[in-house]
Design a protein around this motif. Structure first.
Motif, PDB file in Angstrom:
ATOM      1  N   ARG A 186      -6.654 -52.602  -8.455  1.00 29.53           N
ATOM      2  CA  ARG A 186      -5.983 -52.202  -6.596  1.00 29.53           C
ATOM      3  C   ARG A 186      -5.873 -50.801  -7.214  1.00 29.53           C
ATOM      4  O   ARG A 186      -5.774 -49.042  -6.703  1.00 29.53           O
ATOM      5  CB  ARG A 186      -5.389 -52.261  -6.458  1.00 29.53           C
ATOM      6  CG  ARG A 186      -4.811 -51.816  -4.680  1.00 29.53           C
ATOM      7  CD  ARG A 186      -4.037 -53.133  -4.084  1.00 29.53           C
ATOM      8  NE  ARG A 186      -3.200 -53.809  -4.697  1.00 29.53           N
ATOM      9  CZ  ARG A 186      -2.891 -55.118  -4.845  1.00 29.53           C
ATOM     10  NH1 ARG A 186      -3.668 -55.689  -4.425  1.00 29.53           N
ATOM     11  NH2 ARG A 186      -2.286 -55.838  -5.259  1.00 29.53           N
ATOM     12  N   GLY A 189      -8.398 -48.123  -7.675  1.00 31.38           N
ATOM     13  CA  GLY A 189      -8.602 -46.982  -6.557  1.00 31.38           C
ATOM     14  C   GLY A 189      -7.736 -46.861  -6.050  1.00 31.38           C
ATOM     15  O   GLY A 189      -7.910 -44.753  -5.766  1.00 31.38           O
ATOM     16  N   LEU A 200     -10.255 -41.055   0.840  1.00 27.46           N
ATOM     17  CA  LEU A 200      -9.710 -42.342   1.956  1.00 27.46           C
ATOM     18  C   LEU A 200      -9.549 -41.643   2.803  1.00 27.46           C
ATOM     19  O   LEU A 200      -9.116 -40.559   3.095  1.00 27.46           O
ATOM     20  CB  LEU A 200      -8.631 -42.728   1.426  1.00 27.46           C
ATOM     21  CG  LEU A 200      -7.612 -43.870   2.553  1.00 27.46           C
ATOM     22  CD1 LEU A 200      -9.200 -45.213   2.901  1.00 27.46           C
ATOM     23  CD2 LEU A 200      -7.013 -44.704   2.227  1.00 27.46           C
ATOM     24  N   PHE A 207     -13.905 -45.202   2.767  1.00 28.39           N
ATOM     25  CA  PHE A 207     -13.887 -44.818   1.362  1.00 28.39           C
ATOM     26  C   PHE A 207     -15.175 -43.792   0.748  1.00 28.39           C
ATOM     27  O   PHE A 207     -16.027 -44.639   1.448  1.00 28.39           O
ATOM     28  CB  PHE A 207     -13.904 -45.515  -0.005  1.00 28.39           C
ATOM     29  CG  PHE A 207     -12.131 -46.053   0.319  1.00 28.39           C
ATOM     30  CD1 PHE A 207     -10.977 -44.894  -0.303  1.00 28.39           C
ATOM     31  CD2 PHE A 207     -11.520 -47.253   0.587  1.00 28.39           C
ATOM     32  CE1 PHE A 207      -9.910 -45.889  -0.837  1.00 28.39           C
ATOM     33  CE2 PHE A 207     -10.342 -47.391   0.761  1.00 28.39           C
ATOM     34  CZ  PHE A 207      -9.432 -47.294  -0.356  1.00 28.39           C
ATOM     35  N   ILE A 217     -17.835 -47.767   1.388  1.00 27.07           N
ATOM     36  CA  ILE A 217     -17.238 -48.552   2.357  1.00 27.07           C
ATOM     37  C   ILE A 217     -16.498 -48.441   3.384  1.00 27.07           C
ATOM     38  O   ILE A 217     -15.617 -47.408   3.314  1.00 27.07           O
ATOM     39  CB  ILE A 217     -16.042 -49.574   0.518  1.00 27.07           C
ATOM     40  CG1 ILE A 217     -15.457 -51.028   1.974  1.00 27.07           C
ATOM     41  CG2 ILE A 217     -15.229 -48.940   0.515  1.00 27.07           C
ATOM     42  CD1 ILE A 217     -14.679 -51.925   1.335  1.00 27.07           C
ATOM     43  N   VAL A 219     -13.530 -50.110   5.487  1.00 25.22           N
ATOM     44  CA  VAL A 219     -12.417 -51.156   5.755  1.00 25.22           C
ATOM     45  C   VAL A 219     -12.091 -51.722   6.902  1.00 25.22           C
ATOM     46  O   VAL A 219     -12.098 -51.499   7.578  1.00 25.22           O
ATOM     47  CB  VAL A 219     -10.779 -49.854   5.580  1.00 25.22           C
ATOM     48  CG1 VAL A 219      -9.602 -51.126   5.342  1.00 25.22           C
ATOM     49  CG2 VAL A 219     -10.998 -49.253   4.260  1.00 25.22           C
ATOM     50  N   TYR A 226      -6.409 -50.051   0.323  1.00 19.78           N
ATOM     51  CA  TYR A 226      -6.485 -50.336  -1.048  1.00 19.78           C
ATOM     52  C   TYR A 226      -7.415 -52.068  -1.448  1.00 19.78           C
ATOM     53  O   TYR A 226      -7.549 -52.307  -2.563  1.00 19.78           O
ATOM     54  CB  TYR A 226      -5.310 -50.479  -2.323  1.00 19.78           C
ATOM     55  CG  TYR A 226      -5.525 -48.429  -2.236  1.00 19.78           C
ATOM     56  CD1 TYR A 226      -6.452 -47.983  -3.280  1.00 19.78           C
ATOM     57  CD2 TYR A 226      -4.206 -47.713  -1.150  1.00 19.78           C
ATOM     58  CE1 TYR A 226      -6.329 -46.194  -2.258  1.00 19.78           C
ATOM     59  CE2 TYR A 226      -4.541 -46.314  -1.137  1.00 19.78           C
ATOM     60  CZ  TYR A 226      -5.226 -45.380  -1.728  1.00 19.78           C
ATOM     61  OH  TYR A 226      -5.152 -44.392  -1.633  1.00 19.78           O
ATOM     62  N   LEU A 229     -10.512 -51.991  -0.790  1.00 18.67           N
ATOM     63  CA  LEU A 229     -11.235 -51.508  -2.068  1.00 18.67           C
ATOM     64  C   LEU A 229     -11.464 -52.380  -3.538  1.00 18.67           C
ATOM     65  O   LEU A 229     -12.333 -52.997  -3.966  1.00 18.67           O
ATOM     66  CB  LEU A 229     -10.933 -50.528  -2.478  1.00 18.67           C
ATOM     67  CG  LEU A 229     -11.609 -49.142  -3.453  1.00 18.67           C
ATOM     68  CD1 LEU A 229     -13.089 -49.109  -2.629  1.00 18.67           C
ATOM     69  CD2 LEU A 229     -11.185 -47.848  -3.526  1.00 18.67           C
ATOM     70  N   TRP A 232     -14.128 -54.841  -2.499  1.00 18.59           N
ATOM     71  CA  TRP A 232     -15.096 -54.121  -3.192  1.00 18.59           C
ATOM     72  C   TRP A 232     -15.419 -54.237  -4.207  1.00 18.59           C
ATOM     73  O   TRP A 232     -17.288 -54.358  -4.257  1.00 18.59           O
ATOM     74  CB  TRP A 232     -15.046 -53.572  -2.284  1.00 18.59           C
ATOM     75  CG  TRP A 232     -16.875 -52.472  -1.768  1.00 18.59           C
ATOM     76  CD1 TRP A 232     -18.117 -52.958  -1.756  1.00 18.59           C
ATOM     77  CD2 TRP A 232     -17.447 -51.634  -2.582  1.00 18.59           C
ATOM     78  NE1 TRP A 232     -19.160 -52.023  -1.529  1.00 18.59           N
ATOM     79  CE2 TRP A 232     -18.076 -51.323  -2.036  1.00 18.59           C
ATOM     80  CE3 TRP A 232     -16.364 -50.929  -3.442  1.00 18.59           C
ATOM     81  CZ2 TRP A 232     -19.109 -49.833  -2.738  1.00 18.59           C
ATOM     82  CZ3 TRP A 232     -17.097 -49.584  -4.163  1.00 18.59           C
ATOM     83  CH2 TRP A 232     -18.358 -49.620  -3.583  1.00 18.59           C
ATOM     84  N   GLY A 238     -20.307 -52.232  -5.512  1.00 16.62           N
ATOM     85  CA  GLY A 238     -19.366 -52.480  -5.958  1.00 16.62           C
ATOM     86  C   GLY A 238     -18.570 -51.985  -7.589  1.00 16.62           C
ATOM     87  O   GLY A 238     -18.135 -51.003  -7.937  1.00 16.62           O
ATOM     88  N   TYR A 242     -17.180 -48.876  -9.707  1.00 16.21           N
ATOM     89  CA  TYR A 242     -16.132 -48.908 -10.488  1.00 16.21           C
ATOM     90  C   TYR A 242     -15.992 -48.588 -11.767  1.00 16.21           C
ATOM     91  O   TYR A 242     -15.478 -47.616 -12.236  1.00 16.21           O
ATOM     92  CB  TYR A 242     -15.673 -50.451 -10.624  1.00 16.21           C
ATOM     93  CG  TYR A 242     -14.318 -51.045 -11.242  1.00 16.21           C
ATOM     94  CD1 TYR A 242     -12.803 -50.910 -10.709  1.00 16.21           C
ATOM     95  CD2 TYR A 242     -14.391 -51.364 -12.360  1.00 16.21           C
ATOM     96  CE1 TYR A 242     -11.740 -51.013 -11.167  1.00 16.21           C
ATOM     97  CE2 TYR A 242     -13.164 -51.384 -13.200  1.00 16.21           C
ATOM     98  CZ  TYR A 242     -11.361 -51.265 -12.669  1.00 16.21           C
ATOM     99  OH  TYR A 242     -10.847 -51.289 -13.632  1.00 16.21           O
TER     100      TYR A 242
END
Length: 250
Positions: A186, A189, A200, A207, A217, A219, A226, A229, A232, A238, A242
């Motif tokens: 988190r 993100g 965001l 996002f 994504i 939400v 977050y 996210l 995800w 994801g 990341y």
């Protein structure tokens, strides 16, 4: 023929003692009057509710067992406390079954208080020891949940200091955050948004890549963006995003 020896039954005598009751509500008024009539208590032996009330001239707290004149009396806590000597067994029994016992007041129990204090001290020690072993990135993730984006301006020594203070002052929450497997994800993100790698939307629902505007994504409704996210980031799609963000932040 020998006579059969009869075992003597041990008679357990009731122990009468003085009791101290204390209010547990946030505000402690000078005088707090407890309701002393019209109270129903479920009797597990009889299997139904019975009315209880405090009449010091009676030998019972149960209305269906009272005889003669019922002289009701107020039950008052003064400055949050009510001392009841062992001679006032009726009042003690009334307080022990009162529906607000455990909700707005409780019997003072020094042994239980000592046990609770020990639990708190042990939790504080565990939190402090955990804080000592946490690396800077993890410390930043934990503190970000408490103080927000201010952590980005803090030095490593400031992070360590504030982390130890957090562990000491709120050990339960600290340990929950320290053991949260999603907290570092988190935090990644949040840092990605801070560094303008992803955006965001103003309604906190989407996002997207900051450079291209491509949506990453949506939400789910009524969910922290977050947290969504972070969840995800664990999916096949994801994970790749990341890893890209992780490289851009280095």
């Amino acid at each position: 023929m020998e006579k059969t020896k009869q075992k003597k039954q041990t008679v357990v005598k009731p122990v009468f003692k003085d009791k101290l009751y204390e209010l547990t509500i946030n505000e402690t008024p000078i005088v707090y009057i407890l309701k002393s009539k019209g109270i129903l208590w479920f009797d597990p032996e009889k299997g139904y509710e019975r009315e209880v009330k405090y009449c010091p001239n009676q030998k019972t707290i149960f209305a269906d067992e009272m005889k003669g004149v019922e002289r009701l009396e107020h039950v008052a806590f003064r400055e949050g406390k009510l001392f009841v000597p062992k001679e006032k067994q009726i009042l003690q029994k009334f307080l022990d079954v009162h529906p607000l016992n455990g909700k707005k007041f409780e019997e003072f129990n020094p042994v239980q208080i000592a046990e609770d204090d020990l639990d708190v001290l042990e939790m504080e020690l565990e939190a402090m020891n955990t804080a000592q072993t946490i690396d800077v990135d993890h410390a930043e993730a934990i503190l970000r949940s408490e103080i927000g984006n201010e952590v980005s301006k803090m030095t490593s020594k400031e992070l360590k200091r504030d982390l130890l203070l957090f562990a000491k002052n709120n050990p339960k929450l600290f340990l929950e955050l320290a053991n949260d497997e999603n907290i570092n994800i988190r935090n990644m993100g949040i840092k990605a948004v801070e560094n303008n790698i992803i955006n965001l939307s103003s309604d906190q629902r989407t996002f997207e890549w900051a450079s291209t505007g491509r949506k990453l994504i949506t939400v789910p409704f009524d969910e922290n963006p977050y947290s969504a996210l972070a969840a995800w980031f664990k999916t096949d799609e994801g994970v790749e995003v990341y890893q890209t963000i992780e490289k851009k932040l280095k």
